[in-house]
Design a protein around this motif. Structure first.
Motif, PDB file in Angstrom:
ATOM      1  N   LEU A   1       0.909  -1.468   0.039  1.00 17.20           N
ATOM      2  CA  LEU A   1      -0.113  -0.310   0.411  1.00 17.20           C
ATOM      3  C   LEU A   1       1.116   1.263  -0.012  1.00 17.20           C
ATOM      4  CD1 LEU A   1      -3.105  -0.897   2.353  1.00 17.20           C
ATOM      5  CD2 LEU A   1      -2.473  -1.201  -0.231  1.00 17.20           C
ATOM      6  N   LEU A   2       2.009   1.267   0.351  1.00 15.91           N
ATOM      7  CA  LEU A   2       2.895   2.474   0.631  1.00 15.91           C
ATOM      8  C   LEU A   2       3.150   2.559  -0.134  1.00 15.91           C
ATOM      9  CD1 LEU A   2       4.083   4.031   2.858  1.00 15.91           C
ATOM     10  CD2 LEU A   2       5.731   2.781   3.060  1.00 15.91           C
ATOM     11  N   SER A   3       3.846   1.636  -1.382  1.00 11.41           N
ATOM     12  CA  SER A   3       4.259   1.960  -2.493  1.00 11.41           C
ATOM     13  C   SER A   3       3.446   2.543  -3.716  1.00 11.41           C
ATOM     14  CB  SER A   3       4.334   0.789  -3.476  1.00 11.41           C
ATOM     15  OG  SER A   3       3.764  -0.396  -4.401  1.00 11.41           O
ATOM     16  N   HIS A   4       2.014   2.825  -3.547  1.00  5.85           N
ATOM     17  CA  HIS A   4       0.797   3.308  -4.284  1.00  5.85           C
ATOM     18  C   HIS A   4       1.118   4.989  -4.067  1.00  5.85           C
ATOM     19  CE1 HIS A   4       0.645   0.422  -7.247  1.00  5.85           C
ATOM     20  NE2 HIS A   4       0.259  -0.474  -5.478  1.00  5.85           N
ATOM     21  N   THR A   5       1.831   5.389  -2.493  1.00  5.92           N
ATOM     22  CA  THR A   5       1.640   6.922  -2.077  1.00  5.92           C
ATOM     23  C   THR A   5       2.514   8.076  -2.511  1.00  5.92           C
ATOM     24  OG1 THR A   5       3.228   6.062  -0.356  1.00  5.92           O
ATOM     25  CG2 THR A   5       0.484   5.687  -0.026  1.00  5.92           C
ATOM     26  N   PHE A   6       2.672   9.183  -2.148  1.00  8.64           N
ATOM     27  CA  PHE A   6       3.483  10.018  -3.070  1.00  8.64           C
ATOM     28  C   PHE A   6       5.075   9.751  -2.411  1.00  8.64           C
ATOM     29  CE2 PHE A   6       1.999  11.303   1.549  1.00  8.64           C
ATOM     30  CZ  PHE A   6       4.091  11.745   1.770  1.00  8.64           C
ATOM     31  N   MET A   7       5.075   8.703  -1.590  1.00  7.99           N
ATOM     32  CA  MET A   7       6.761   8.180  -0.729  1.00  7.99           C
ATOM     33  C   MET A   7       7.256   7.231  -1.396  1.00  7.99           C
ATOM     34  SD  MET A   7       5.831   8.559   3.427  1.00  7.99           S
ATOM     35  CE  MET A   7       7.865   8.018   3.442  1.00  7.99           C
ATOM     36  N   ALA A   8       6.902   6.729  -2.820  1.00 10.86           N
ATOM     37  CA  ALA A   8       7.571   5.418  -3.566  1.00 10.86           C
ATOM     38  C   ALA A   8       8.695   5.827  -4.238  1.00 10.86           C
ATOM     39  CB  ALA A   8       6.192   4.926  -4.546  1.00 10.86           C
TER      40      ALA A   8
END
Length: 64
Positions: free
Chosen positions: A38-45
């Motif tokens: 899920l984190l890979s689909h955020t602005f932090m990716a």
């Protein structure tokens, strides 16, 4: 001799070792994997990707 392993395979072995030898519950591994997905689909990716590539570059060093 050079051995090339995908990062996913290395992380899989670490997760397996944590479950087997450290007594980490299997559901915790799945929750952490889901969090990473899920984190890979955020602005932090992009920041995570560039940090991972930099870390791998440092570990590999130069082979000139």
């Amino acid at each position: 001799m050079t051995v090339s392993l995908p990062l996913v395979l290395v992380l899989g072995f670490i997760a397996w070792g944590a479950v087997k030898f450290l007594g980490v519950r299997t559901w915790i591994v799945f929750v952490i994997a889901l969090f990473g997905f899920l984190l890979s689909h955020t602005f932090m990716a992009p920041a995570i990707d560039s940090g991972t590539r930099s870390g791998v570059g440092i570990v590999n060093g130069s082979h000139d």
